[in-house]
Design an enzyme around this catalytic site. Structure first.
Site, PDB file in Angstrom:
ATOM      1  N   ARG A  25       0.843  -1.214   0.000  1.00 40.79           N
ATOM      2  CA  ARG A  25       0.000   0.000   0.000  1.00 40.79           C
ATOM      3  C   ARG A  25       0.872   1.256   0.000  1.00 40.79           C
ATOM      4  NH1 ARG A  25      -3.798  -1.605   4.633  1.00 40.79           N
ATOM      5  NH2 ARG A  25      -5.086  -3.242   3.739  1.00 40.79           N
ATOM      6  N   ARG A  29      -3.445   6.636   1.086  1.00 43.76           N
ATOM      7  CA  ARG A  29      -4.059   7.668   1.927  1.00 43.76           C
ATOM      8  C   ARG A  29      -3.134   8.317   2.944  1.00 43.76           C
ATOM      9  NH1 ARG A  29      -8.960   4.166   4.033  1.00 43.76           N
ATOM     10  NH2 ARG A  29      -7.301   2.600   3.876  1.00 43.76           N
ATOM     11  N   ARG A  38      -7.481  12.749  -4.279  1.00 47.92           N
ATOM     12  CA  ARG A  38      -8.754  12.066  -4.009  1.00 47.92           C
ATOM     13  C   ARG A  38      -9.919  13.057  -3.912  1.00 47.92           C
ATOM     14  NH1 ARG A  38      -9.085   8.747   1.504  1.00 47.92           N
ATOM     15  NH2 ARG A  38      -8.937  10.891   2.226  1.00 47.92           N
ATOM     16  N   ASP A  75      -6.221  -2.563  -7.837  1.00 46.89           N
ATOM     17  CA  ASP A  75      -6.921  -3.341  -6.825  1.00 46.89           C
ATOM     18  C   ASP A  75      -6.941  -4.792  -7.262  1.00 46.89           C
ATOM     19  OD1 ASP A  75      -8.739  -2.919  -4.271  1.00 46.89           O
ATOM     20  OD2 ASP A  75      -9.701  -4.456  -5.495  1.00 46.89           O
ATOM     21  N   TYR A 152     -14.258 -12.997  -1.959  1.00 47.88           N
ATOM     22  CA  TYR A 152     -15.000 -11.757  -2.208  1.00 47.88           C
ATOM     23  C   TYR A 152     -16.209 -12.012  -3.100  1.00 47.88           C
ATOM     24  CZ  TYR A 152     -11.699  -8.370  -0.217  1.00 47.88           C
ATOM     25  OH  TYR A 152     -10.934  -7.612   0.628  1.00 47.88           O
TER      26      TYR A 152
END
Length: 345
Positions: A25, A29, A38, A75, A152
């Site tokens: 990651r 963020r 964003r 992703d 998922y």
């Protein structure tokens, strides 16, 4: 300035001057430049599927920290739409699958995966990253592993206990095995596509395989990880592949049986003990607890040194034991990189 191939050399088990370093990651963020972007592009899928945005985000940590590896911003669910599993990624909630896979008819109806048709932006993203990075870092691609994508797809979203897919695996295993086979073929094709678009190393995330006991891991996860790796290695035998599983302590010894080149170790396992269990000829990645990056920098340095000392001077890629957390102080992320890059074995 010469090129930087430390990560590739570590993957081959060579002795280096210091371990290569990147973070899971790595783009995201915790960086102010990402948060600012964003605001203008609020949905995850536009940030990850508009090629110029995804490339820009991928490059933000490269410009800020000069890591030894630059990973494509994307992703693990990205290719699912290409086989007919539609999804969205809701900010702060995670992935939502439009029509969860629960029947053999749904599995049978899935499409063949054509990456240039269904994910054309991947080629553009990787080309743009490579154009800026050149040979100053290794370019990483990544994919989700079959079990995790199946989890998922069956659950319809993230889960705490994965009861839906596990109950289906136990009661209707033929459906799950059929689905996993299709996913493995898709993922193998996707890895090959990423390599052909410029990825020099590809990491496979089996994020939810740590929820399986060793028997179930050997039945529902490992064979399909191996199916992916075998498909890739048949065409690109020299491209290193990394396998990461969160909560892998119970299945760590089985992970090399997938055929990957590097085992990424989460922070719940002592890295010296992991090397003993895996065998010292298996390159490893990891495994600092991401929460250590909230500490004072003197403590961060001590814990980095502890990980590197336990890993030894051969076949180790320094990384976190999971993705960096969104509220991590950016200066501490910078300190993490600077500390590792300033070391000498």
């Amino acid at each position: 300035m010469g090129g930087n191939d430390r990560l590739l050399r570590a993957a081959r088990g060579e002795v280096l001057d210091r371990p290569p370093v990147w973070m899971m990651r790595q783009a995201g963020r915790y960086m102010k430049v990402y948060r600012d972007l964003r605001e203008k592009y609020p949905t995850f899928r536009e940030r990850s599927e508009i090629a110029e945005l995804a490339a820009e985000i991928s490059l933000q940590p490269f410009r800020a920290f000069q890591p030894d590896g630059v990973i494509m911003f994307s992703d693990i669910l990205t290719p699912l739409a290409g086989i007919g599993i539609n999804f969205d990624i809701i900010e702060s909630k995670g992935p939502i699958i439009e029509s969860p896979i629960r029947t053999q008819a749904q599995v049978d109806a899935l499409n063949e995966f054509d990456p240039d048709e269904s994910v054309p932006f991947i080629r553009q993203i990787l080309a743009a990253i490579k154009e800026e990075v050149k040979d100053q870092a290794t370019l990483l691609g990544f994919v989700g592993a079959p079990w995790t994508l199946a989890a998922y797809s069956v659950e319809g979203k993230g889960s705490k206990d994965y009861s839906l897919i596990k109950s289906m695996a136990y009661k209707e295993p033929e459906i799950i095995h059929s689905f996993l086979t299709k996913l493995a073929k898709m993922i193998g094709t996707y890895v090959i596509h990423q390599i052909e678009c410029g990825a020099q190393v590809v990491q496979m995330f089996d994020s939810w395989a740590g929820h399986l006991c060793p028997t179930d891991y050997a039945t529902f996860a490992l064979p399909y990880q191996k199916m992916v790796v075998d498909q890739v290695k048949a065409k690109y035998p020299d491209t290193p592949m990394i396998l990461y599983i969160s909560g892998s302590a119970g299945v760590l010894d089985l992970m090399p049986k997938s055929g990957v080149d590097i085992v990424s170790v989460d922070w719940t396992v002592d890295l010296a003990a992991a090397r003993d269990r895996l065998g010292h000829d298996v390159p490893v990645q990891g495994n600092l607890d991401p929460c250590v990056l909230y500490a004072d920098q003197s403590y961060i340095k001590a814990r980095i040194l502890e990980v590197i000392q336990k890993a030894g001077s051969k076949g180790h890629i320094m990384n976190l034991g999971h993705g960096i957390l969104a509220t991590t102080p950016e200066d501490n992320a910078r300190f993490f990189f600077e500390t590792v890059k300033g070391l000498k074995y």
